[in-house]
Each structure stands twice: as C-alpha cells, then as structure tokens.
Design a protein around this motif. Sequence first.
Motif, short mmCIF file in Angstrom:
data_model
loop_
_atom_site.label_atom_id
_atom_site.label_comp_id
_atom_site.label_asym_id
_atom_site.label_seq_id
_atom_site.Cartn_x
_atom_site.Cartn_y
_atom_site.Cartn_z
N ARG A 37 -12.15 -0.80 -6.16
CA ARG A 37 -10.76 0.03 -6.00
C ARG A 37 -11.34 0.93 -4.69
NH1 ARG A 37 -7.88 0.84 -11.48
NH2 ARG A 37 -8.03 -1.37 -12.13
N GLN A 38 -12.22 0.64 -3.83
CA GLN A 38 -12.40 1.27 -2.59
C GLN A 38 -11.88 0.32 -1.41
OE1 GLN A 38 -14.37 4.19 -2.35
NE2 GLN A 38 -14.17 4.37 -4.69
N THR A 39 -11.21 1.18 -0.29
CA THR A 39 -10.66 0.36 0.69
C THR A 39 -11.95 -0.03 1.76
OG1 THR A 39 -8.98 1.80 1.03
CG2 THR A 39 -9.62 0.92 3.08
N VAL A 66 -6.86 -2.40 1.38
CA VAL A 66 -6.71 -1.36 0.64
C VAL A 66 -6.22 -1.53 -0.64
CG1 VAL A 66 -5.20 0.81 0.45
CG2 VAL A 66 -5.79 -0.11 2.60
N ARG A 91 -7.78 3.37 8.50
CA ARG A 91 -8.24 3.45 7.12
C ARG A 91 -7.04 4.43 6.52
NH1 ARG A 91 -12.43 4.11 2.98
NH2 ARG A 91 -13.82 3.28 4.37
N GLU A 97 -4.03 3.84 4.38
CA GLU A 97 -3.60 3.98 3.01
C GLU A 97 -2.45 4.85 2.63
OE1 GLU A 97 -7.53 6.20 2.62
OE2 GLU A 97 -8.78 4.25 1.78
N CYS A 139 0.29 2.60 2.23
CA CYS A 139 0.18 2.21 0.80
C CYS A 139 0.46 3.06 0.01
CB CYS A 139 -1.31 1.53 0.64
SG CYS A 139 -1.85 0.16 1.56
N GLN A 140 0.36 4.21 0.06
CA GLN A 140 0.74 5.56 -0.68
C GLN A 140 2.26 5.25 -1.05
OE1 GLN A 140 -0.64 9.33 -0.04
NE2 GLN A 140 -2.73 8.64 -0.73
#
Length: 162
Positions: A92-94, A119, A147, A151, A154-155
């Motif tokens: 669960r880490q990019t 991601v 990154r 992210e 994706c949010q």
Amino acid sequence: MFHLSPQTFANKTAHYASLVEQARHLITGEPNLIANAANFSALVFHSLPQLNWAGFYLYDGTELVVGPFQGKPACIRIPLGTGVCGTAAHTRQTQVVQDVNQFAGHIPCDAASQSEIVVPLVRADGTLLGVWDVDSPVAGRFDAEDRIGMEALCQVFMAHLA
Ligand code: SME
C-alpha cells in the motif's frame, strides 16, 4: 537509452494541477467505475509525455486483474506481492521504479517499458480497489513531482467512487 531533460516537461506541478481539475470534471457526477477508469486512463495517457502504458489493475479479492488502460495489451492477472503492481498493492505504498530492469520480480508486459510508477488505490473503509500503473519507455521518467501528481490524481479518482 536516454533520459528526460528538465526542458521536456517545464512546470510539471502546474501541469498536474490542471490534470487534477480535468480529471475532476471528467468523473464528477458519473458513478460508473469502469467508465471513470477508462476516461481517467485516456486523460493521463494523452496529457503527459513519454508514456507507453497507463491504466488500472483492479483487485478481485484474490489478485489484481487488468482494468481500463491505454497502451499495448498487458498481462491480465498479477498476484499480490508480485511485480511492481503487486508490491504496491501488498505494501500500500506508491512504487517509483527508475529502472524496471533492476526491480526484482518486475513483470515485463511491454518490452519498451524502462521506468514505472504504481499508486495503490485504497477505499475509505481501508479495502483495496486496485492500483494505478503508469509505464515509460524512458529510464528515470518519474520523480517526486510525478509521485505527488499521480497520487493527487488518484485521490480525485477515489473520492468520486460511488
Ligand atoms: N510491470 C508491471 C506489470 C504491469 S504492466 O507494466 C502494464 C509490474 O511489474 O507489476
């Protein structure tokens, strides 16, 4: 092999901020996951330079299964913990991989891919939706700004899940 020069992509932060707004407009009001994932993939793939694949792997409860994407046909199923995608899902880490040839267990779908960012997509309730995966034919294509930008994109995607 060649590397991305700073001139290739001036003002990356502003570009990502604009992409985030475009993504928000594309998916706001539409509850269908596949429709939003398809449009999101197309937006990113056609708005950023030096990409050869951009898309989703969705978790089916057992493993990751390829979802909407742009690029060449890709491997269909990836176990959690395997490859860059499975590692992002499991930890669960990019994952930002500067040289995929140096990543133990990297799964080569398109031989052109040299660098990659993945991601993890985690729902508000903590369950895994899948991962967002972007590949480049250029080594070292993705940096800290990418990154942050990916992210943020994706949010927006996750915030609009029905
Ligand atoms: N390279 C990925 C597999 C997916 S493709 O890049 C589209 C990985 O190692 O997980």
